[in-house]
Design a protein around this motif. Structure first.
Motif, PDB file in Angstrom:
ATOM      1  N   LEU A 179      -3.819 -22.467  -6.609  1.00 21.19           N
ATOM      2  CA  LEU A 179      -3.289 -21.570  -7.637  1.00 21.19           C
ATOM      3  C   LEU A 179      -2.585 -22.346  -8.744  1.00 21.19           C
ATOM      4  O   LEU A 179      -2.668 -21.974  -9.922  1.00 21.19           O
ATOM      5  N   THR A 212      -5.655 -24.168 -10.605  1.00 21.15           N
ATOM      6  CA  THR A 212      -6.667 -23.298 -11.205  1.00 21.15           C
ATOM      7  C   THR A 212      -6.076 -22.293 -12.182  1.00 21.15           C
ATOM      8  O   THR A 212      -6.632 -22.059 -13.265  1.00 21.15           O
ATOM      9  N   LEU A 213      -4.950 -21.686 -11.807  1.00 25.04           N
ATOM     10  CA  LEU A 213      -4.355 -20.629 -12.624  1.00 25.04           C
ATOM     11  C   LEU A 213      -3.041 -21.048 -13.272  1.00 25.04           C
ATOM     12  O   LEU A 213      -2.382 -20.222 -13.910  1.00 25.04           O
ATOM     13  N   SER A 214      -2.654 -22.307 -13.088  1.00 25.60           N
ATOM     14  CA  SER A 214      -1.418 -22.847 -13.686  1.00 25.60           C
ATOM     15  C   SER A 214      -0.179 -22.073 -13.251  1.00 25.60           C
ATOM     16  O   SER A 214       0.768 -21.896 -14.028  1.00 25.60           O
ATOM     17  N   TYR A 215      -0.179 -21.603 -12.001  1.00 25.78           N
ATOM     18  CA  TYR A 215       0.987 -20.891 -11.479  1.00 25.78           C
ATOM     19  C   TYR A 215       2.096 -21.887 -11.150  1.00 25.78           C
ATOM     20  O   TYR A 215       1.835 -23.017 -10.737  1.00 25.78           O
ATOM     21  N   ARG A 230       5.786 -18.835  -7.850  1.00 25.27           N
ATOM     22  CA  ARG A 230       4.837 -17.723  -7.927  1.00 25.27           C
ATOM     23  C   ARG A 230       3.689 -17.923  -6.947  1.00 25.27           C
ATOM     24  O   ARG A 230       3.226 -16.969  -6.312  1.00 25.27           O
ATOM     25  N   ALA A 231       3.234 -19.165  -6.814  1.00 29.09           N
ATOM     26  CA  ALA A 231       2.164 -19.451  -5.862  1.00 29.09           C
ATOM     27  C   ALA A 231       2.608 -19.138  -4.440  1.00 29.09           C
ATOM     28  O   ALA A 231       1.817 -18.650  -3.621  1.00 29.09           O
ATOM     29  N   GLU A 260     -13.003 -16.593 -13.248  1.00 30.45           N
ATOM     30  CA  GLU A 260     -12.067 -17.171 -14.208  1.00 30.45           C
ATOM     31  C   GLU A 260     -10.817 -16.312 -14.368  1.00 30.45           C
ATOM     32  O   GLU A 260      -9.757 -16.825 -14.716  1.00 30.45           O
ATOM     33  N   GLN A 261     -10.948 -15.011 -14.123  1.00 35.80           N
ATOM     34  CA  GLN A 261      -9.805 -14.121 -14.254  1.00 35.80           C
ATOM     35  C   GLN A 261      -8.918 -14.201 -13.012  1.00 35.80           C
ATOM     36  O   GLN A 261      -9.402 -14.377 -11.893  1.00 35.80           O
ATOM     37  N   ASP A 262      -7.624 -14.035 -13.219  1.00 39.34           N
ATOM     38  CA  ASP A 262      -6.671 -14.123 -12.117  1.00 39.34           C
ATOM     39  C   ASP A 262      -7.003 -13.137 -11.001  1.00 39.34           C
ATOM     40  O   ASP A 262      -6.996 -13.493  -9.815  1.00 39.34           O
ATOM     41  N   ILE A 293     -10.030 -14.209  -8.849  1.00 41.11           N
ATOM     42  CA  ILE A 293      -9.743 -15.368  -7.997  1.00 41.11           C
ATOM     43  C   ILE A 293      -8.821 -14.979  -6.846  1.00 41.11           C
ATOM     44  O   ILE A 293      -9.050 -15.352  -5.688  1.00 41.11           O
ATOM     45  N   LEU A 294      -7.792 -14.208  -7.144  1.00 42.77           N
ATOM     46  CA  LEU A 294      -6.856 -13.787  -6.100  1.00 42.77           C
ATOM     47  C   LEU A 294      -7.542 -12.891  -5.074  1.00 42.77           C
ATOM     48  O   LEU A 294      -7.302 -13.010  -3.866  1.00 42.77           O
TER      49      LEU A 294
END
Length: 412
Positions: free
Chosen positions: A249, A252-255, A259-260, A309-311, A314-315
């Motif tokens: 996370l 890939t999502l720059s969390y 938050r991760a 690609e969208q959060d 992926i989640l």
């Protein structure tokens, strides 16, 4: 009133204590929030640090094999106390590590062995507590163990931010040692005759203890290796998500790490829910059909991660993979009993439990290796996991019960 009848109320207290112990032992599922802080604090290569999780899982799965005789000879309470010392002590010593080998020794080997003494013993114990509701008891036990990260991932993040990485390990080590030892004092051995007092005679006849291959006979059958290969292939996708959720996370999502850590808990909840949902479904549609569905969804989750690609996408894919991991965990025990007979299920499951260690040898290594060669991308790991799950799906269609005739000699 007989002892068995009097024990019926107390067993709920014993079950509650056992579930508390399982939740503590499930701390290993919070590993992904620890990996990056360890790398940052000590400057060790990420690929080598990730092996600590693998060592932990391997040691926990191998403990019942190498120490099975000792575990059977001592009381449940003594076994849990020994596991608590190894588990809590290993984590406490991890807080004092200064070299990489100490991470492997303290976190990997000591805490892993401690977990190996605790979790399999608790699973056998709760089933003995509730011979009339063994499915409920085993489901609660596996769910409690799988839900450990829901509590411990955010707790670990808070402790690391408030104090330090070293003190987080020390505090958690002391906490687990104290809680597990205290809970073990509430455990009581089920009295003889409990099954006869709780289960109708017709039910006992329908679920006989006779018949089955013992451990030595089981490992000589092709079915054993087929099941081991099938589950290893299927579990790898879930292991990648569970062990690498926070790094994935963040990369890939720059969390942020905090938050991760929240989503590590969410994925742990998906893992826990999968154990209930897929386990219940297998009672209605059969184990093989359930496994086929889990394999298909497992493949789909890995493919979604390669293109998503969208959060949200992926989640959702990571949560689906975690639930599939829980699904495989929920059907392994009944499949082992169905394939090799119920008589020696306790020791046979201890052997089959090795598949989790095998998957943990492969999963984190795939993730870190492909991340390194792919400039931070996990795509290669996802595609590899999808391919292995496809192999597992094909192998699962070959599973059949084996002949359980004959007596088993030479067992302890």
């Amino acid at each position: 009133m007989s002892r068995a009848q009097a024990f019926q109320k107390r067993r709920w207290i014993c079950l509650a204590a056992a579930l508390v112990i399982c939740v503590c032992a499930g701390f290993g599922y919070a590993w992904s929030v620890l990996q990056n802080p360890i790398v940052a604090a000590h400057g060790w290569p990420e690929g080598q640090v990730s092996l600590a999780y693998t060592v932990t899982v391997v040691c926990s799965t191998m403990a019942p094999l190498f120490f099975g005789g000792l575990i059977r000879r001592i009381s449940t309470r003594m076994c849990i106390a020994l596991g608590a010392v190894l588990f809590g002590g290993g984590l406490f010593l991890t807080g004092a590590m200064t070299q990489l080998w100490q991470l492997f020794l303290f976190y990997g080997i000591l805490s892993g062995l401690g977990c190996g003494f605790i979790y399999p013993s608790m699973m056998a114990y709760v089933v003995r507590l509730f011979p009339d509701r063994s499915g409920l008891a085993s489901g609660l036990g596996t769910a409690a163990y799988g839900s450990g990260a829901i509590l411990w991932a955010p707790t670990s993040a808070v402790l690391m931010n408030t104090f330090s990485l070293a003190w987080a390990f020390r505090i958690l080590g002391i906490l687990f040692l104290a809680v597990i030892l205290a809970a073990s004092l509430l455990l009581a051995e089920p009295p003889e005759g409990l099954r006869e007092a709780l289960c109708p005679s017709s039910e006992r006849t329908a679920s006989p203890e006779e018949g089955g291959l013992c451990r030595k006979q089981m490992v000589r059958t092709p079915a054993f290796y087929l099941i081991a290969a099938t589950f290893t292939c299927g579990l790898i996708a879930g292991v990648i998500v569970i062990s690498q959720a926070s790094p994935i996370l963040q990369a890939t999502l720059s969390y942020r790490a905090e938050r991760a850590a929240v989503f590590v808990s969410v994925f742990a909840a998906c893992n826990m829910a999968g154990r209930f949902v897929w386990g219940s479904l297998s009672d209605k549609v059969g184990i093989r059909n359930t496994m086929a569905a889990v394999f298909v969804l497992c493949i789909a989750s890995m493919l979604l991660l390669t293109v998503g690609e969208q959060d949200v996408l992926i989640l959702a894919a990571m949560g689906l993979a975690a639930s599939c991991y829980g699904g495989f965990a929920s059907v392994l025990t009944p499949l082992t009993a169905q394939t090799f007979g119920p008589k020696y299920i306790t020791e046979n499951y201890g052997v089959m439990y090795v598949v989790f260690g095998l998957a943990s040898l492969i999963g984190p290594s795939l993730a870190t290796t492909f991340k390194t060669v792919g400039n931070g991308s996990y795509t290669g790991a996802y595609l590899s996991a999808a391919a292995l799950a496809a192999v597992g799906l094909a192998l699962s269609r070959l599973l059949k019960p084996v002949s359980c005739k004959g007596e088993c000699y030479g067992t302890e």
